[in-house]
Design a protein around this motif. Sequence first.
Motif, PDB file in Angstrom:
ATOM      1  N   LYS A 133       0.830  -1.204   0.000  1.00 28.09           N
ATOM      2  CA  LYS A 133       0.000   0.000   0.000  1.00 28.09           C
ATOM      3  C   LYS A 133       0.867   1.259   0.000  1.00 28.09           C
ATOM      4  N   GLY A 134       0.509   2.227  -0.854  1.00 36.48           N
ATOM      5  CA  GLY A 134       1.239   3.484  -0.890  1.00 36.48           C
ATOM      6  C   GLY A 134       1.203   4.127  -2.259  1.00 36.48           C
ATOM      7  N   LYS A 135       1.786   5.319  -2.351  1.00 33.62           N
ATOM      8  CA  LYS A 135       1.893   6.046  -3.619  1.00 33.62           C
ATOM      9  C   LYS A 135       3.298   5.876  -4.172  1.00 33.62           C
ATOM     10  N   TYR A 136       3.369   5.609  -5.475  1.00 36.13           N
ATOM     11  CA  TYR A 136       4.643   5.409  -6.152  1.00 36.13           C
ATOM     12  C   TYR A 136       4.660   6.205  -7.454  1.00 36.13           C
ATOM     13  N   PHE A 137       5.868   6.422  -7.971  1.00 38.89           N
ATOM     14  CA  PHE A 137       6.045   7.055  -9.272  1.00 38.89           C
ATOM     15  C   PHE A 137       6.812   6.123 -10.188  1.00 38.89           C
ATOM     16  N   ILE A 138       6.448   6.127 -11.458  1.00 37.99           N
ATOM     17  CA  ILE A 138       7.202   5.429 -12.498  1.00 37.99           C
ATOM     18  C   ILE A 138       7.922   6.477 -13.331  1.00 37.99           C
ATOM     19  N   GLN A 139       9.222   6.340 -13.465  1.00 43.44           N
ATOM     20  CA  GLN A 139      10.053   7.215 -14.292  1.00 43.44           C
ATOM     21  C   GLN A 139      10.534   6.412 -15.497  1.00 43.44           C
ATOM     22  N   ILE A 140      10.381   6.980 -16.694  1.00 45.10           N
ATOM     23  CA  ILE A 140      10.726   6.243 -17.913  1.00 45.10           C
ATOM     24  C   ILE A 140      11.639   7.092 -18.803  1.00 45.10           C
ATOM     25  N   GLN A 141      12.609   6.413 -19.409  1.00 44.84           N
ATOM     26  CA  GLN A 141      13.407   6.946 -20.509  1.00 44.84           C
ATOM     27  C   GLN A 141      13.392   5.905 -21.621  1.00 44.84           C
ATOM     28  N   ALA A 142      13.448   6.355 -22.867  1.00 45.09           N
ATOM     29  CA  ALA A 142      13.427   5.423 -23.996  1.00 45.09           C
ATOM     30  C   ALA A 142      14.362   5.905 -25.096  1.00 45.09           C
ATOM     31  N   LYS A 143      14.845   4.941 -25.877  1.00 43.47           N
ATOM     32  CA  LYS A 143      15.778   5.246 -26.958  1.00 43.47           C
ATOM     33  C   LYS A 143      15.323   4.556 -28.223  1.00 43.47           C
ATOM     34  N   ASN A 144      15.265   5.308 -29.321  1.00 45.64           N
ATOM     35  CA  ASN A 144      14.930   4.741 -30.617  1.00 45.64           C
ATOM     36  C   ASN A 144      16.179   4.216 -31.318  1.00 45.64           C
ATOM     37  N   ALA A 145      15.977   3.257 -32.190  1.00 42.21           N
ATOM     38  CA  ALA A 145      17.099   2.649 -32.901  1.00 42.21           C
ATOM     39  C   ALA A 145      17.829   3.657 -33.781  1.00 42.21           C
ATOM     40  N   ASP A 146      17.112   4.682 -34.265  1.00 43.54           N
ATOM     41  CA  ASP A 146      17.748   5.664 -35.145  1.00 43.54           C
ATOM     42  C   ASP A 146      18.047   6.986 -34.442  1.00 43.54           C
ATOM     43  N   SER A 147      17.974   6.986 -33.108  1.00 42.82           N
ATOM     44  CA  SER A 147      18.293   8.159 -32.288  1.00 42.82           C
ATOM     45  C   SER A 147      17.296   9.307 -32.450  1.00 42.82           C
ATOM     46  N   SER A 148      16.144   9.058 -33.057  1.00 45.78           N
ATOM     47  CA  SER A 148      15.100  10.081 -33.132  1.00 45.78           C
ATOM     48  C   SER A 148      14.393  10.185 -31.784  1.00 45.78           C
ATOM     49  N   PRO A 149      13.691  11.298 -31.515  1.00 50.05           N
ATOM     50  CA  PRO A 149      13.088  11.492 -30.188  1.00 50.05           C
ATOM     51  C   PRO A 149      11.910  10.570 -29.908  1.00 50.05           C
ATOM     52  N   VAL A 150      11.683  10.339 -28.615  1.00 52.07           N
ATOM     53  CA  VAL A 150      10.566   9.521 -28.137  1.00 52.07           C
ATOM     54  C   VAL A 150       9.788  10.361 -27.131  1.00 52.07           C
ATOM     55  N   PHE A 151       8.455  10.368 -27.259  1.00 51.58           N
ATOM     56  CA  PHE A 151       7.605  11.142 -26.367  1.00 51.58           C
ATOM     57  C   PHE A 151       6.601  10.219 -25.684  1.00 51.58           C
TER      58      PHE A 151
END
Length: 206
Positions: A133-151
């Motif tokens: 029980k409790g509040k949590y946060f999920i933090q995400i980073q991602a990388k594309n194969a061609d180095s283009s941005p991810v949103f």
Amino acid sequence: MRKRLLFGFVLSGLFGFAQSNCNYGAGSERTSNGENITTGGSFEYSAATDFDVEARKVLTAQKLAFNVLKGSANVSSVNVNILKEFQGMPGDVIKSFENLTPTSETFDYQTQEENLNAYKITVTFPESFDLPKGKYFIQIQAKNADSSPVFWEITKETTAKIGRFDFTKMGTEPWFGGFSYYDHVFEIVGNCNDTGEQEPDFGTAF
């Protein structure tokens, strides 16, 4: 200074009682809007969103799915942190998974922006872990194969929740947020175990 890149156009269980499949998260509203979570380039971006494990439950997390807006190149790797909540903001990291290879990537919908569409990315944690029980946060980073941005796709600002949900950061700078009430689109999946705790007697409602 607020250093973020939010595009307007895109952007087991410990107790052994009753166990069931469960998930926490926020579904897509097809906003065609997202927040930069690109890693591996000149700048390191990430974002975080919160969820609550309710009383008398323990979530044994197994995998994570989230929506991104990006080009046609596949997401090659994902970094995921699970953080405690501290004074309404992301706090200490309690679980960290780096360079996860997506187990699936599926097309979700076509945006109105050229070369940007929504995809559902799923990663399986190398080891399951328990969240009581409790509040949590999920933090995400991602990388594309061609180095283009991810949103990371966000919802509309019509959530029924009350709080600050647009936390973002660049590199090692402090978390920044608190001006919008959208959620990021994600689903954390696993098993929920009933702890067997008794609900407190709060008296008669009136």
